[in-house]
Design a protein around this motif. Sequence first.
Motif, PDB file in Angstrom:
ATOM      1  N   SER A 167       0.844  -1.181   0.000  1.00 34.97           N
ATOM      2  CA  SER A 167       0.000   0.000   0.000  1.00 34.97           C
ATOM      3  C   SER A 167       0.885   1.239   0.000  1.00 34.97           C
ATOM      4  CB  SER A 167      -0.945  -0.008   1.201  1.00 34.97           C
ATOM      5  OG  SER A 167      -0.221  -0.066   2.401  1.00 34.97           O
ATOM      6  N   THR A 168       0.286   2.334  -0.387  1.00 30.73           N
ATOM      7  CA  THR A 168       1.014   3.593  -0.481  1.00 30.73           C
ATOM      8  C   THR A 168       0.277   4.669   0.321  1.00 30.73           C
ATOM      9  OG1 THR A 168      -0.225   4.370  -2.403  1.00 30.73           O
ATOM     10  CG2 THR A 168       1.723   2.986  -2.836  1.00 30.73           C
ATOM     11  N   ALA A 169       0.922   5.806   0.449  1.00 27.45           N
ATOM     12  CA  ALA A 169       0.272   6.939   1.107  1.00 27.45           C
ATOM     13  C   ALA A 169      -1.016   7.313   0.375  1.00 27.45           C
ATOM     14  CB  ALA A 169       1.225   8.135   1.163  1.00 27.45           C
ATOM     15  N   ARG A 170      -1.046   7.129  -0.930  1.00 32.50           N
ATOM     16  CA  ARG A 170      -2.256   7.443  -1.703  1.00 32.50           C
ATOM     17  C   ARG A 170      -3.415   6.540  -1.269  1.00 32.50           C
ATOM     18  NH1 ARG A 170      -2.961  10.778  -5.264  1.00 32.50           N
ATOM     19  NH2 ARG A 170      -4.731  10.834  -6.643  1.00 32.50           N
ATOM     20  N   HIS A 171      -3.151   5.260  -0.994  1.00 31.85           N
ATOM     21  CA  HIS A 171      -4.207   4.370  -0.510  1.00 31.85           C
ATOM     22  C   HIS A 171      -4.741   4.848   0.845  1.00 31.85           C
ATOM     23  CE1 HIS A 171      -2.172   1.487  -3.340  1.00 31.85           C
ATOM     24  NE2 HIS A 171      -3.428   1.440  -3.738  1.00 31.85           N
ATOM     25  N   PHE A 172      -3.829   5.259   1.706  1.00 35.05           N
ATOM     26  CA  PHE A 172      -4.254   5.770   3.012  1.00 35.05           C
ATOM     27  C   PHE A 172      -5.107   7.027   2.827  1.00 35.05           C
ATOM     28  CE2 PHE A 172       0.110   4.100   4.568  1.00 35.05           C
ATOM     29  CZ  PHE A 172      -0.347   2.797   4.538  1.00 35.05           C
ATOM     30  N   ALA A 173      -4.703   7.878   1.884  1.00 33.30           N
ATOM     31  CA  ALA A 173      -5.464   9.101   1.604  1.00 33.30           C
ATOM     32  C   ALA A 173      -6.841   8.762   1.044  1.00 33.30           C
ATOM     33  CB  ALA A 173      -4.678   9.985   0.632  1.00 33.30           C
ATOM     34  N   MET A 174      -6.927   7.708   0.251  1.00 30.30           N
ATOM     35  CA  MET A 174      -8.220   7.292  -0.304  1.00 30.30           C
ATOM     36  C   MET A 174      -9.169   6.887   0.829  1.00 30.30           C
ATOM     37  SD  MET A 174      -6.857   5.134  -3.619  1.00 30.30           S
ATOM     38  CE  MET A 174      -8.470   4.659  -4.241  1.00 30.30           C
ATOM     39  N   ILE A 175      -8.643   6.221   1.847  1.00 27.54           N
ATOM     40  CA  ILE A 175      -9.471   5.833   3.002  1.00 27.54           C
ATOM     41  C   ILE A 175      -9.935   7.076   3.740  1.00 27.54           C
ATOM     42  CG2 ILE A 175      -9.399   4.720   5.269  1.00 27.54           C
ATOM     43  CD1 ILE A 175      -7.560   2.578   3.924  1.00 27.54           C
ATOM     44  N   SER A 176      -9.038   8.020   3.983  1.00 24.23           N
ATOM     45  CA  SER A 176      -9.417   9.258   4.677  1.00 24.23           C
ATOM     46  C   SER A 176     -10.448  10.048   3.882  1.00 24.23           C
ATOM     47  CB  SER A 176      -8.182  10.126   4.934  1.00 24.23           C
ATOM     48  OG  SER A 176      -7.347   9.520   5.889  1.00 24.23           O
ATOM     49  N   ALA A 177     -10.270  10.115   2.572  1.00 20.67           N
ATOM     50  CA  ALA A 177     -11.229  10.838   1.733  1.00 20.67           C
ATOM     51  C   ALA A 177     -12.593  10.149   1.769  1.00 20.67           C
ATOM     52  CB  ALA A 177     -10.711  10.940   0.296  1.00 20.67           C
ATOM     53  N   LYS A 178     -12.598   8.820   1.707  1.00 17.94           N
ATOM     54  CA  LYS A 178     -13.860   8.055   1.796  1.00 17.94           C
ATOM     55  C   LYS A 178     -14.550   8.343   3.121  1.00 17.94           C
ATOM     56  CE  LYS A 178     -13.586   3.954   3.449  1.00 17.94           C
ATOM     57  NZ  LYS A 178     -14.285   3.769   4.728  1.00 17.94           N
ATOM     58  N   ASN A 179     -13.795   8.286   4.201  1.00 20.55           N
ATOM     59  CA  ASN A 179     -14.399   8.518   5.517  1.00 20.55           C
ATOM     60  C   ASN A 179     -14.866   9.960   5.674  1.00 20.55           C
ATOM     61  OD1 ASN A 179     -14.072   5.848   6.111  1.00 20.55           O
ATOM     62  ND2 ASN A 179     -12.436   6.123   7.595  1.00 20.55           N
ATOM     63  N   SER A 180     -14.230  10.890   4.971  1.00 17.34           N
ATOM     64  CA  SER A 180     -14.711  12.277   5.038  1.00 17.34           C
ATOM     65  C   SER A 180     -16.056  12.397   4.328  1.00 17.34           C
ATOM     66  CB  SER A 180     -13.683  13.243   4.441  1.00 17.34           C
ATOM     67  OG  SER A 180     -13.682  13.225   3.030  1.00 17.34           O
ATOM     68  N   GLN A 181     -16.243  11.662   3.244  1.00 19.11           N
ATOM     69  CA  GLN A 181     -17.543  11.666   2.561  1.00 19.11           C
ATOM     70  C   GLN A 181     -18.616  11.071   3.470  1.00 19.11           C
ATOM     71  OE1 GLN A 181     -16.615   9.516  -1.011  1.00 19.11           O
ATOM     72  NE2 GLN A 181     -15.856  11.335  -2.046  1.00 19.11           N
TER      73      GLN A 181
END
Length: 182
Positions: free
Chosen positions: A1-15
């Motif tokens: 996994s990459t930092a981008r994957h972690f960011a995708m999780i944070s963005a999903k949870n923000s939605q």
Amino acid sequence: STARHFAMISAKNSQHGALNPYAQFRDVLTVEQVLDAPMVASPLTLSMCSPIGDGAAALVLASEAKVRQLGLMDRAIRVRSSVLASGWDYVEEGEETVPQYAARLAYETAGLGPADLDVVELHDASSPAELVYYEHLGLAAPGEGIRLVEDGVTSLGGRTPVNPSGGLLRKGHPIGASGAGQ
């Protein structure tokens, strides 16, 4: 996994959190905004870490007879399994981790498996934790958790939405109340 994957999780949870009137943060973040947030400890940015906050949660447990007596059967949620496990983080290659053991025991007790889950609330003190728990809970095979994020499986409308409340990343992490709240 990459930092981008972690960011995708944070963005999903923000939605998800934007839909929760009780979330500590209700703004919707893009993957780029999460990646551009101040660095806490590489590769984790501030938006990938849950905020500590004040909060409370309560659970009211009642027997089936009491629920029936109160006329609440149509609103009741049945607890099919409750498991407590402890241990340590380090395991030898191929050994079952404590979260994997607890998930397996909970599934066996309930007579269910990961494919039977409609929605999951899990402990996401940081974005990588959510990704790791996808695999520990059997939602994905080891090393395959990132595919759930990439394919939108864990988003609202996906096969198994994870943290529809916004999770701790958006709802906030009031420590003692976090477990009951999730």
